[in-house]
Motif scaffolding. Sequence first.
Motif, mmCIF file in Angstrom:
data_model
loop_
_atom_site.group_PDB
_atom_site.id
_atom_site.type_symbol
_atom_site.label_atom_id
_atom_site.label_comp_id
_atom_site.label_asym_id
_atom_site.label_seq_id
_atom_site.Cartn_x
_atom_site.Cartn_y
_atom_site.Cartn_z
ATOM 1 N N GLY A 103 2.813 12.862 5.275
ATOM 2 C CA GLY A 103 3.344 11.195 5.784
ATOM 3 C C GLY A 103 2.270 11.881 6.669
ATOM 4 O O GLY A 103 0.749 10.556 6.654
ATOM 5 N N SER A 104 1.806 12.035 8.099
ATOM 6 C CA SER A 104 0.707 11.615 9.457
ATOM 7 C C SER A 104 -0.449 12.606 8.401
ATOM 8 O O SER A 104 -1.485 12.107 8.646
ATOM 9 C CB SER A 104 1.230 12.606 10.940
ATOM 10 N N GLU A 130 14.190 -4.436 7.181
ATOM 11 C CA GLU A 130 13.293 -4.353 6.194
ATOM 12 C C GLU A 130 13.435 -3.173 5.057
ATOM 13 O O GLU A 130 13.949 -1.993 5.614
ATOM 14 C CB GLU A 130 11.564 -3.798 6.925
ATOM 15 N N VAL A 156 0.861 -0.952 -0.109
ATOM 16 C CA VAL A 156 0.260 0.303 -0.186
ATOM 17 C C VAL A 156 0.485 1.084 0.109
ATOM 18 O O VAL A 156 1.562 1.181 1.162
ATOM 19 C CB VAL A 156 -0.870 0.112 1.102
ATOM 20 N N GLY A 157 0.616 1.902 -1.156
ATOM 21 C CA GLY A 157 1.192 3.153 -1.066
ATOM 22 C C GLY A 157 0.607 4.876 -0.953
ATOM 23 O O GLY A 157 -0.024 4.946 -1.542
ATOM 24 N N MET A 158 1.101 5.170 0.564
ATOM 25 C CA MET A 158 -0.134 6.021 1.302
ATOM 26 C C MET A 158 0.718 7.144 1.431
ATOM 27 O O MET A 158 0.717 8.632 0.411
ATOM 28 C CB MET A 158 -0.823 5.558 2.302
ATOM 29 N N THR A 159 1.979 7.157 1.741
ATOM 30 C CA THR A 159 2.646 7.982 2.257
ATOM 31 C C THR A 159 3.746 8.412 1.547
ATOM 32 O O THR A 159 4.094 7.875 0.349
ATOM 33 C CB THR A 159 3.384 7.893 3.704
ATOM 34 N N GLN A 170 -5.933 19.780 12.805
ATOM 35 C CA GLN A 170 -4.190 19.875 13.717
ATOM 36 C C GLN A 170 -3.970 20.515 12.802
ATOM 37 O O GLN A 170 -2.164 21.206 13.115
ATOM 38 C CB GLN A 170 -3.930 18.226 13.388
ATOM 39 N N GLY A 190 1.412 2.858 10.238
ATOM 40 C CA GLY A 190 0.399 3.104 10.107
ATOM 41 C C GLY A 190 -0.382 3.484 11.368
ATOM 42 O O GLY A 190 -1.945 2.901 11.577
ATOM 43 N N GLU A 236 1.549 8.889 18.467
ATOM 44 C CA GLU A 236 0.663 10.876 18.763
ATOM 45 C C GLU A 236 -0.923 11.493 17.365
ATOM 46 O O GLU A 236 -1.839 10.864 18.565
ATOM 47 C CB GLU A 236 0.838 11.750 18.203
ATOM 48 N N ILE A 246 5.434 4.256 14.865
ATOM 49 C CA ILE A 246 5.197 4.955 13.105
ATOM 50 C C ILE A 246 4.595 4.547 12.564
ATOM 51 O O ILE A 246 3.356 5.465 11.805
ATOM 52 C CB ILE A 246 6.924 4.961 13.154
ATOM 53 N N VAL A 272 7.113 7.115 -0.354
ATOM 54 C CA VAL A 272 8.141 6.856 0.015
ATOM 55 C C VAL A 272 7.443 5.483 1.465
ATOM 56 O O VAL A 272 6.354 5.307 1.667
ATOM 57 C CB VAL A 272 8.889 7.609 0.414
ATOM 58 N N PHE A 273 8.784 4.849 1.829
ATOM 59 C CA PHE A 273 8.476 3.826 3.604
ATOM 60 C C PHE A 273 7.734 2.886 2.657
ATOM 61 O O PHE A 273 6.715 2.372 4.324
ATOM 62 C CB PHE A 273 8.151 5.001 4.283
ATOM 63 N N THR A 274 7.534 2.461 1.263
ATOM 64 C CA THR A 274 6.194 1.462 1.272
ATOM 65 C C THR A 274 7.072 0.226 1.468
ATOM 66 O O THR A 274 7.757 -0.701 0.872
ATOM 67 C CB THR A 274 5.789 1.518 0.027
ATOM 68 N N GLY A 283 9.146 0.086 14.998
ATOM 69 C CA GLY A 283 8.751 0.842 14.173
ATOM 70 C C GLY A 283 7.391 1.186 13.917
ATOM 71 O O GLY A 283 6.536 1.696 13.371
HETATM 72 C C1 LIG Z 1 8.169 0.381 9.116
HETATM 73 C C2 LIG Z 1 7.357 1.455 8.989
HETATM 74 C C3 LIG Z 1 6.740 0.802 8.045
HETATM 75 C C4 LIG Z 1 6.402 1.989 6.774
HETATM 76 N N1 LIG Z 1 4.799 1.346 5.729
HETATM 77 C C5 LIG Z 1 4.409 1.221 5.293
HETATM 78 C C6 LIG Z 1 3.562 1.126 4.000
HETATM 79 O O1 LIG Z 1 3.874 0.251 3.724
HETATM 80 N N2 LIG Z 1 2.904 2.393 3.247
HETATM 81 C C7 LIG Z 1 2.709 3.621 3.723
HETATM 82 O O2 LIG Z 1 2.141 4.756 3.477
HETATM 83 N N3 LIG Z 1 3.658 4.288 4.666
HETATM 84 C C8 LIG Z 1 4.167 3.480 5.171
HETATM 85 N N4 LIG Z 1 5.005 3.703 5.811
HETATM 86 C C9 LIG Z 1 5.472 5.092 6.871
HETATM 87 C C10 LIG Z 1 4.219 5.614 7.536
HETATM 88 O O3 LIG Z 1 3.277 5.637 7.721
HETATM 89 C C11 LIG Z 1 4.528 7.538 8.275
HETATM 90 O O4 LIG Z 1 5.907 6.862 8.741
HETATM 91 C C12 LIG Z 1 3.784 7.588 8.995
HETATM 92 O O5 LIG Z 1 2.373 8.197 9.146
HETATM 93 C C13 LIG Z 1 4.608 8.786 9.928
HETATM 94 O O6 LIG Z 1 4.586 10.010 9.164
HETATM 95 P P1 LIG Z 1 6.073 10.834 8.457
HETATM 96 O O7 LIG Z 1 6.862 9.903 8.928
HETATM 97 O O8 LIG Z 1 5.783 11.891 7.472
HETATM 98 O O9 LIG Z 1 6.513 11.944 9.856
HETATM 99 P P2 LIG Z 1 5.322 12.964 9.899
HETATM 100 O O10 LIG Z 1 4.104 12.720 10.479
HETATM 101 O O11 LIG Z 1 6.380 13.956 10.112
HETATM 102 O O12 LIG Z 1 5.256 12.799 11.632
HETATM 103 C C14 LIG Z 1 6.919 13.196 12.688
HETATM 104 C C15 LIG Z 1 6.732 12.964 13.933
HETATM 105 O O13 LIG Z 1 5.109 14.201 14.374
HETATM 106 C C16 LIG Z 1 4.556 13.739 14.914
HETATM 107 N N5 LIG Z 1 3.131 14.392 14.669
HETATM 108 C C17 LIG Z 1 2.584 14.562 13.433
HETATM 109 N N6 LIG Z 1 1.884 15.081 13.449
HETATM 110 C C18 LIG Z 1 1.008 14.989 14.684
HETATM 111 C C19 LIG Z 1 0.515 15.562 15.248
HETATM 112 N N7 LIG Z 1 -0.737 16.357 14.792
HETATM 113 N N8 LIG Z 1 0.310 15.502 16.347
HETATM 114 C C20 LIG Z 1 0.966 14.753 17.475
HETATM 115 N N9 LIG Z 1 2.063 14.792 16.365
HETATM 116 C C21 LIG Z 1 1.862 14.383 15.300
HETATM 117 C C22 LIG Z 1 4.815 12.120 14.661
HETATM 118 O O14 LIG Z 1 4.053 11.123 15.316
HETATM 119 C C23 LIG Z 1 5.890 11.437 14.434
HETATM 120 O O15 LIG Z 1 6.261 10.956 16.154
HETATM 121 C C24 LIG Z 1 5.975 3.197 7.333
HETATM 122 C C25 LIG Z 1 6.859 3.686 8.241
HETATM 123 C C26 LIG Z 1 7.349 2.825 8.869
HETATM 124 C C27 LIG Z 1 7.850 3.227 9.801
#
Ligand SMILES: Cc1cc2nc3c(=O)[nH]c(=O)nc-3n(C[C@H](O)[C@H](O)[C@H](O)COP(=O)(O)OP(=O)(O)OC[C@H]3O[C@@H](n4cnc5c(N)ncnc54)[C@H](O)[C@@H]3O)c2cc1C
Length: 384
Positions: free
Chosen positions: A131-132, A203, A123-126, A379, A358, A362, A356, A155-157, A353
């Motif tokens: 990200g969040s 991974e 699944v490619g979301m990020t 937010q 899924g 936070e 962070i 990224v991070f898929t 991991g």
């Molecule tokens: C092991 C692993 C597997 C993954 N697999 C996939 C995948 O298969 N497909 C896919 O699409 N993505 C995947 N991801 C990506 C994952 O979904 C993102 O890393 C995650 O959603 C966080 O986004 P970011 O890394 O850009 O962090 P950011 O969104 O930049 O966040 C950085 C920090 O700020 C905090 N933060 C952000 N906004 C808020 C808020 N409003 N309130 C409080 N805190 C906040 C976050 O919790 C985090 O601690 C994977 C990530 C990991 C680590």
Amino acid sequence: MDFHLSSEQAQFRDSVLRFARHELAGGALERAHASGYPWEVARRMAAQGLLGITIAEADGGQGGTLLDAVLAIEAVASACPRSADVVQAGNFGPIRVLAQYGSAAQKQNYLTRLLAGESVIAVGMTEPDAGSAVTELKTNAQRVDGGWRINGSKVFTTHSAYAEVFLVYVRFAPGVGGIGSVLLERDSKGVSVGKKSHFMSGEEWTQLHFEDVFVPDERLLLGEGGFKKQIAGFNVERIGNAARSLALGRYAYEQARAWAMQRKQFGRLLCEFQGLQWKFADMKIKLDAAQLLLYRAAANADRGFPSPEETAIAKAFCNQAGFDVANEALQAMGGMGYSQETLVEYCLRRCRGWMIAGGSLEILKNRIAEHVFERSFSQRGGKE
Ligand SMILES: Cc1cc2nc3c(=O)[nH]c(=O)nc-3n(C[C@H](O)[C@H](O)[C@H](O)COP(=O)(O)OP(=O)(O)OC[C@H]3O[C@@H](n4cnc5c(N)ncnc54)[C@H](O)[C@@H]3O)c2cc1C
């Protein structure tokens, strides 16, 4: 209220345990440190009926419940932590969204190979800037004759290094309502992968680039307005994520428990020191509490999707508990826990991991707070 598994559930769990102990436990250490996808495990699991547990029999699955799939993750992970990812991929991830919303032709086209353990879907979301705040995704789907042209980057898929097909979240129009998804095949013209990278877990992931990739109408999964449905399905993925956190925390705990009953220092077994006994008591409390929250979310979902609140609570608690327990288990094993002689350090890295992936802790707590106060909180800074 009954806190016991039914006899069918207990029989199923025991049969998976037997399979995992006989067929998977032997190679567990090597598998955890190997690169690539454990295809040989996937094929064995397919033969055992462990892929598609919650997918309808008419679609080639087993027609079971979400709790059955959770039991399978727990049983497999207790023998081979890495193999639990195969249960995840074959039951909880994008495969479940495809089975729920896909057309008959889409299911026929992809599910057969996925359920046979011959292919995997990612699944490619990020995206680099989403990200969040996933609804800020920019990957664009432009209407053309007979289909869509996709441009963007992910990224991070997980599984990006070897998945044959991607469930890609795309933007058809502005706003949350403009988001939907397509099934995009790896060998389509215009798909390129960036340099291989690794998570702390070991991974692999690669950045995915889409440049004018043509996706025919038949591969549209959910059009404009599909975001809510996708996230409803994504809650199943979160249950699998929570189940693995708990299961790997428990794996580390069992290793440390056995160690504490045979390792002697100062002429006494480690388990005879009260400082360590209390650590184990705290670990046990966390594991039991996490399991109850996880089973609540899974059991209430039955054959459907789990509730967003119960899922968020279960995932937040299991992610934290799995990490805390693996960390304390490692401490209780000293240098042996920190070494790659056992899988305890691996379990700790994997659990980190999932705090962070899924939906970070936070973001889950933001979701829970909205439930607590019965209102939504934007937010975004400033005025909307
Ligand atoms: C092991 C692993 C597997 C993954 N697999 C996939 C995948 O298969 N497909 C896919 O699409 N993505 C995947 N991801 C990506 C994952 O979904 C993102 O890393 C995650 O959603 C966080 O986004 P970011 O890394 O850009 O962090 P950011 O969104 O930049 O966040 C950085 C920090 O700020 C905090 N933060 C952000 N906004 C808020 C808020 N409003 N309130 C409080 N805190 C906040 C976050 O919790 C985090 O601690 C994977 C990530 C990991 C680590």
